[in-house]
Design an enzyme around this catalytic site. Sequence first.
Site, short mmCIF file in Angstrom:
data_model
loop_
_atom_site.label_atom_id
_atom_site.label_comp_id
_atom_site.label_asym_id
_atom_site.label_seq_id
_atom_site.Cartn_x
_atom_site.Cartn_y
_atom_site.Cartn_z
N ASP A 1 0.95 -8.01 -0.23
CA ASP A 1 1.40 -6.78 0.86
C ASP A 1 0.67 -7.69 2.33
O ASP A 1 -0.12 -5.80 2.94
CB ASP A 1 2.37 -6.14 0.53
CG ASP A 1 2.43 -5.05 2.48
OD1 ASP A 1 2.72 -6.15 2.91
OD2 ASP A 1 3.15 -4.10 1.09
N SER A 2 0.10 -8.78 3.06
CA SER A 2 -0.68 -8.66 3.63
C SER A 2 -0.24 -9.12 5.19
O SER A 2 1.10 -8.92 5.78
CB SER A 2 -1.73 -10.04 2.88
OG SER A 2 -0.79 -10.78 3.61
N ASP B 1 -12.09 -5.09 -0.79
CA ASP B 1 -12.05 -6.58 -1.35
C ASP B 1 -10.05 -7.09 -1.91
O ASP B 1 -10.94 -6.96 -3.59
CB ASP B 1 -12.39 -7.14 -0.62
CG ASP B 1 -11.74 -7.98 -0.07
OD1 ASP B 1 -10.81 -9.22 -0.66
OD2 ASP B 1 -12.98 -9.43 0.11
N GLY B 2 -8.91 -7.41 -1.65
CA GLY B 2 -8.01 -7.97 -2.71
C GLY B 2 -8.73 -9.62 -3.45
O GLY B 2 -8.36 -9.60 -4.54
N PRO C 1 -9.32 -10.64 8.31
CA PRO C 1 -9.57 -9.81 7.39
C PRO C 1 -8.55 -10.87 5.73
O PRO C 1 -9.25 -10.66 4.38
CB PRO C 1 -9.21 -8.51 6.56
CG PRO C 1 -8.48 -8.46 8.15
CD PRO C 1 -9.17 -9.38 8.92
N1 AG3 Z 1 2.74 -7.16 6.47
C1 AG3 Z 1 2.81 -8.63 6.70
C2 AG3 Z 1 3.54 -8.49 8.80
C3 AG3 Z 1 3.24 -9.71 9.29
C4 AG3 Z 1 3.71 -8.85 10.58
N2 AG3 Z 1 2.55 -10.37 11.99
C5 AG3 Z 1 3.13 -10.32 12.89
N3 AG3 Z 1 4.16 -8.99 13.55
N4 AG3 Z 1 2.67 -10.46 13.83
C6 AG3 Z 1 3.14 -5.60 6.96
C7 AG3 Z 1 3.08 -5.24 5.81
C8 AG3 Z 1 4.16 -4.34 5.46
N5 AG3 Z 1 3.40 -3.45 4.76
#
Ligand code: AG3
Length: 275
Positions: A155-156, A137-138, A162
């Site tokens: 990069d979440s 867990d980060g 979570p």
């Molecule tokens: N992380 C952000 C994704 C957010 C997208 N939101 C949505 N589709 N509702 C992406 C991780 C890529 N490494």
Amino acid sequence: MNLWFTETENSNLAVKYRIKQVLAHKKTKFQELLVVETERFGRALILDGAVQTTIADEYVYHEMIAHVPLFTHPQPQKVLIIGGGDGGTVRETLKHRSVEEIHIVEIDPEVVAAAKQYLPELSSGFNDPRVTIHHLDGIEYIAGCQNEYDVLIIDSSDPVGPAVGLFQSQFYRQAARALKDDGIFVAQTESPWLNFGLTLPEIYHNIKAAFPLTRMYICNIPTYPCGLWSFTLGSKRYDPLEVNPDKIADLGYRYYTPDLHRAAFVLPRFLQDLL
Ligand code: AG3
């Protein structure tokens, strides 16, 4: 074939993609994981119903989340990525010669496994000797770090399920502590048009409270709802707007450019007003 995947944003909005086939679909310990082959955007990784990345446009997000902070720091050596289980961010980070050590803290090992199997274009960097993956867990991981990293990239997924804790003030204060005296933080901070859990101004102000300098920047990602997407950079010393464009080496980009490094920080009026 008339097979579609629908991402439902709220009771008034959904985005629909025609798909060729479902490659993987399972419930992991943390979330629902889906990999599909779309007609328009190629393979897509979808977590809890939200598109995380697609082969056709992933470079926009991954170049912008990685190169903006990495070029703002004059000599990034040690980098921490929280999330990032698809590998796109680490692939871009590895392009920087100065980077010696990258730690990835991805809570869900099944995301990494799916990326290795179905998204080789993204996950190629996982085997690099500079990279260590921790399936933790980060929030817990970062609580144990102090004065360690030059650059920290969050990069979440969206601030629901979570990932919620990764958007809260306490986490940002810990993130600042995990960085060295001249460290740089960046997080994906969602859409200016939609709210998932927290609002964009809430997220921005939580980050602002933890860093001496905070700046938001934007780009356009067709497969994220409404397209316009934000990142927020927090810095202890270096200002991304003071980076000399001539010092930005060409490491092979498809979206990022030296001019765009600066231009991405120019925000439309409605977004300035929102903040
Ligand atoms: N992380 C952000 C994704 C957010 C997208 N939101 C949505 N589709 N509702 C992406 C991780 C890529 N490494």
